[in-house]
Design a protein around this motif. Structure first.
Motif: not given
Lengths: 89, 465
Positions: B168-184
């Motif tokens: 769900n959150l990956d796009r936000l992380f991508k926009k922040a230049g980070a990785h979707g797995k950061q949510a984990l």
């Protein structure tokens, strides 16, 4: 040895990113390089593999696909590098 | 080289054959090998594996249709988070008070024993009022919220919900230049930031792994929840609503996520420049939670582990705090002296000297910040029994002149300030670099001071307190 594995590519090939949700297609070629390519091959994304587009994230990207029984999510950057052959019904 | 002529010609002919089959280099060969392995595996599997007919309702699909849908995806995430914190906030009060009653009854008995043995005053002070009381505080403040929060969280993990959060959150992380797995890794951080740092190993790209490690601290860990929950309770005291306190805690967490994204974005534009690496994430099927396993894992592996660590740190910290509060230089204890020295700066960021001192002494583990603060207030003020939010309210607001701004600034500082000693040590180990570790400590500290300063000064300028 199997033919047309690897570099084979159709004209006007469609990418996995454009596969409508709920539809199934066959993998044609992987254009990614390096670790990403390696990872895709590890997932079993070899030419001829059946892939179904399952759903997209609430924000539209990434999208989830069913590949060999597993559900895998790809970002746009990855799914546009997977070429497929898809016949509209 | 000891290679014989025949071998060399053999090798050459093989290589030329390879060239004929695969004129575009080695990449194709790799693919062919993988493909033929998969084809072989597929044909074997087709012969020997039989699958049951599909069940009539596909629960995975139904659940995912809600939990990752455009309309309900984010609301359901918020709702789940809210319910878990409401359970923790509402459920922790009563057992906390009960444990405190028992442990402070124990303190009285230990005092009796010391009197009976005619133990010197310093002995009673150091061991009973210092070490024992700090331990009693840590256990009664921390154990109940953990014993509720960890099983709830492990349940979500066991269900297979967490990868959906990343999805769900990956796009936000991508926009922040980070990785979707950061949510984990952030989810792990809710339990313990040190565990979150170790979990960053799942991110393959070194650049994005470093971003995840440097920002993990902005997710309040379990050591900070009791502090945040207690302060939220003080803040809504008198309104008598656990919903208000829950809303405040959830708000603080959302703020933490916002800061994570903002700092990730800044880092990926400055110190850790680069493009987002690839993102492949498996969404495993939902599983029926195994209640027994959840209880064992959450209570033994997490609750008791974290509590054990807190106790190991709290005992010496209690001793040090007692010493600082009871060694006098002139008319002031060392603690009061330090607090007085820190006070001008602390006031500027909305805190007071004792609060800032508690954060500094609490560096080894965030769990002990509130107990240290209570101990230092008690050591300099009148003694009271403290076993409820009401007593806490009396101590902070009535006796030490807190305003709502003090509580808000302390919550903000707790959310943003430097990671605990264990986490820093883990960052040092995982990054192998002292420089990044220093940045991991100083960057959040700077952000915490800046935000608290802005909040405190603008609230005062607007005349709200």
């Amino acid at each position: 040895m199997k033919n047309n594995s690897g570099g084979f590519r159709e004209e006007n090939a469609m990418s996995l990113y454009d596969l409508p949700i709920g539809k199934t297609a066959l993998v044609n070629a992987i254009q990614a390089e390096g670790i990403t390519r390696r990872r895709m091959l590890d997932l079993g994304l070899v030419p001829g593999t059946k892939v179904e587009a399952l759903r997209e994230s609430p924000t539209g990207d990434p999208k989830a696909f069913r590949i060999r029984g597993a559900v895998i999510a790809f970002r746009e950057e990855e799914s546009t590098k997977i070429l497929i052959s898809y016949k509209e019904d | 080289m000891g290679m014989s002529q025949s071998m060399r010609t053999g090798l050459n002919s093989i290589l030329s054959d390879v060239d004929k089959i695969n004129p575009h280099g080695t990449l194709g060969i790799n693919d062919s090998v993988v493909s033929s392995i998969y084809y072989a595996a597929e044909s074997i599997a087709n012969e020997v594996v039989s699958q049951k007919e599909k069940p009539k309702t596909d629960w995975d699909k139904k659940l995912d249709d809600i939990l990752t849908s455009r309309v309900f995806g984010f609301p359901s995430m918020l709702l789940l988070l809210g319910v878990i914190f409401w359970l923790t906030v509402a459920g922790a009060n009563v057992p906390s008070a009960m444990i405190a009653d028992v442990l402070f009854w124990g303190q009285d008995r230990l005092t009796d024993l010391c009197n009976y043995l005619h133990a010197p005053a310093w002995f009673h002070g150091f061991f009973v009022e210092g070490i024992y009381r700090c331990l009693a505080w840590v256990i009664s403040v921390m154990l109940p919220p953990m014993a509720i929060f960890f099983p709830c969280f492990t349940l979500l993990e066991d269900l297979g919900y967490l990868p959906r959060v990343a999805f769900n959150l990956d796009r936000l992380f991508k926009k922040a230049g980070a990785h979707g797995k950061q949510a984990l890794t952030m989810s792990m951080g809710f339990g313990c930031n040190a565990a979150g740092i170790v979990a960053c190993r799942i991110i393959e790209s070194p650049r994005e792994r470093m971003i995840a490690m440097l920002t993990n601290n902005f997710v309040p860990c379990n050591g900070r929840f009791p502090t945040l929950i207690a302060l939220a309770g003080v803040l809504v005291f008198g309104m008598g609503s656990t919903f208000g306190a829950t809303a405040i805690v959830v708000g603080i967490i959302l703020l933490g996520i916002a800061v994570t994204l903002a700092v990730s974005w800044t880092l990926s534009k400055t110190l850790l420049k680069g493009v987002p690496s690839s993102f492949t994430l498996e969404l495993p099927p939902y599983r029926k939670p195994q209640i027994g396993k959840i209880i064992v894992r959450s209570i033994f592996d997490r609750t008791l582990f974290v509590l054990g660590r807190a106790i190991c740190v709290a005992a010496p910290a209690g001793a040090v705090t007692w010493l600082l509060a009871n060694i006098y230089v002139g008319d002031l204890s060392v603690l009061a002296y330090c607090a007085q020295w820190l006070n001008p700066f602390a006031q500027a960021i909305g805190l007071d000297g004792f609060i800032l001192m508690a954060f500094i002494l609490g560096l080894p583990a965030n769990e002990i910040v509130l107990p240290i603060l209570i101990m230092s207030y008690l050591a300099t003020g009148s003694m009271t029994e403290l076993d409820s939010i009401e007593d806490l309210y009396n101590l902070f607001v009535v006796q030490h002149g807190w305003t709502w701004l003090t509580a808000v600034c302390m919550m903000l500082f707790s959310l943003l300030h430097f990671p605990c000693g264990t986490t820093l040590w883990t960052i040092r180990k995982e990054s192998g670099s002292l420089k990044w570790t220093l940045l991991a400590a100083l960057m959040p500290l700077g952000i915490a001071c800046a935000i608290c300063f802005l909040v405190a000064q603008s609230v005062r300028a607007l005349g709200w307190v």
